[in-house]
Design an enzyme around this catalytic site. Structure first.
Site, PDB file in Angstrom:
ATOM      1  N   ALA A   1      -4.629   8.546  20.383  1.00  0.00           N
ATOM      2  CA  ALA A   1      -4.522   8.698  22.055  1.00  0.00           C
ATOM      3  C   ALA A   1      -5.575   9.866  22.415  1.00  0.00           C
ATOM      4  CB  ALA A   1      -2.934   8.423  22.262  1.00  0.00           C
TER       5      ALA A   1
ATOM      6  N   ASP B   1       0.886  -1.509  -0.049  1.00  0.00           N
ATOM      7  CA  ASP B   1      -0.266  -0.100   0.523  1.00  0.00           C
ATOM      8  C   ASP B   1       0.715   1.486  -0.366  1.00  0.00           C
ATOM      9  OD1 ASP B   1      -2.321  -0.979   0.003  1.00  0.00           O
ATOM     10  OD2 ASP B   1      -2.656  -1.217   2.040  1.00  0.00           O
ATOM     11  N   GLY B   2       2.236   0.852   0.763  1.00  0.00           N
ATOM     12  CA  GLY B   2       2.582   2.031   0.750  1.00  0.00           C
ATOM     13  C   GLY B   2       3.187   2.831  -1.025  1.00  0.00           C
TER      14      GLY B   2
ATOM     15  N   SER C   1      -6.431   1.895  12.741  1.00  0.00           N
ATOM     16  CA  SER C   1      -5.557   1.367  13.973  1.00  0.00           C
ATOM     17  C   SER C   1      -5.745   2.179  14.992  1.00  0.00           C
ATOM     18  CB  SER C   1      -3.888   1.683  13.377  1.00  0.00           C
ATOM     19  OG  SER C   1      -3.418   3.321  13.326  1.00  0.00           O
TER      20      SER C   1
ATOM     21  N   THR D   1      -8.481   2.517   5.597  1.00  0.00           N
ATOM     22  CA  THR D   1      -9.055   0.811   6.569  1.00  0.00           C
ATOM     23  C   THR D   1      -7.076   1.059   6.590  1.00  0.00           C
ATOM     24  OG1 THR D   1      -8.663   0.680   3.728  1.00  0.00           O
ATOM     25  CG2 THR D   1     -10.055  -0.178   5.087  1.00  0.00           C
TER      26      THR D   1
ATOM     27  N   GLU E   1      -4.554   9.836   4.062  1.00  0.00           N
ATOM     28  CA  GLU E   1      -4.820  10.520   5.616  1.00  0.00           C
ATOM     29  C   GLU E   1      -3.659  12.087   5.125  1.00  0.00           C
ATOM     30  OE1 GLU E   1      -3.562   7.121   6.372  1.00  0.00           O
ATOM     31  OE2 GLU E   1      -1.848   8.054   6.518  1.00  0.00           O
TER      32      GLU E   1
END
Length: 284
Positions: A209, A73-74, A190, A185, A145
């Site tokens: 977080a 994917d990268g 994640s 995804t 993203e």
């Protein structure tokens, strides 16, 4: 027919398959252009298969019918950057791990031309994000993203976020992800973000977080303008756009909108999004 190839340079295990595929293209008189980094790697590994291939740094002046991305994917994200907003169909050949963006595995490469000619692949138009402000030292477009995050070893940031001019939330967190459906995804998943079908007209805001348990990932329409102003105790924070990043001064404003173009991602006609999720995530 003319094919452009971009790929990862970690292909030692697949050199035999790549050599045979390049020979197949030559036998069928298919013109091939290749990104210099992959070309320079393969010319040392399989020189006999590279005689008719031309190196090109950019695709702006190339009349290409199909772009192949060989890797994970990268690699696919870097292939999108290589096409530079040109409306070229991109087909991913997976030699990586999950490979959500890839259409076939490397073992299927010998059948690729036959399946392509038999219309076994269909095109999905994937939306991108665009950073309107600030100016960046690299491409302002993201298929997956855009992320604002604390710099290394820094304390959490406060991402003061507005959607369409209305105050949404001051995210106190390690960072904030703005993701496309394609990117849902990836990094967003994640950190607990929702999985969104690629054709959904939406973006995801997913904190990393978060300091407060009441802060949850949010889905907004893709016509929205998202403005983020970052504050914190450190002097700087990091802005990432599909893995490319830059360090910015605290207080810098980030403005994100839907990009004015889409990316044409090819997938196998028999492998829809549900089948991909089932396969990649191991669902029963």
């Amino acid at each position: 027919m003319k094919i452009a190839i971009y790929g990862s340079r970690h292909q030692d295990a697949y050199l035999g398959i790549l050599r045979d595929f390049l020979h197949q293209l030559a036998r069928e008189n298919i013109e091939v252009v290749m990104h210099p980094k992959l070309y320079n790697y393969l010319i040392h590994c399989i020189p006999g298969a590279m005689s008719s291939i031309r190196r090109v740094m950019e695709l702006l002046d190339c009349n290409v019918d199909l772009v192949l991305s060989i890797g994970g994917d990268g690699t696919f994200l870097r292939t999108v950057q290589w096409t530079d907003s040109r409306p070229l169909p991109i087909l991913g050949v997976n030699t990586g791990h999950l490979g959500f963006l890839t259409a076939i595995g490397i073992d299927e490469l010998p059948r690729l031309l036959d399946e392509y000619r038999a219309s076994a692949f269909i095109s999905e138009q994937r939306s991108l994000l665009q950073v309107v402000e600030p100016q960046l030292p690299f491409s302002k477009y993201a298929l997956n993203e855009i992320t604002v995050a604390k710099d290394a070893n820094a304390s959490m940031i406060q991402a003061c976020t507005h959607v369409d001019g209305h105050r949404l939330c001051d995210y106190r967190a390690d960072g904030l992800i703005v993701a496309t459906p394609t990117g849902s995804t990836a990094y967003a998943m994640s950190v607990g973000g929702p999985i969104i079908a690629p054709d959904t007209p939406a973006f995801v805001l997913a904190p990393i977080a978060a300091h407060s348990l009441s802060v949850r990932p949010l889905v907004v329409g893709d016509a929205s303008r998202i403005d983020i102003e970052v504050h914190g105790r450190a002097d700087r924070f990091r802005l990432s756009v599909d893995g490319r990043s830059v360090s910015l001064a605290m207080g810098t404003g980030i403005s994100v909108v839907k990009a004015p173009y889409t990316v044409s991602v090819l997938r196998h006609r028999d492998r829809g999004f549900a089948a991909v999720l089932n396969s990649k995530l191991g669902w029963e």
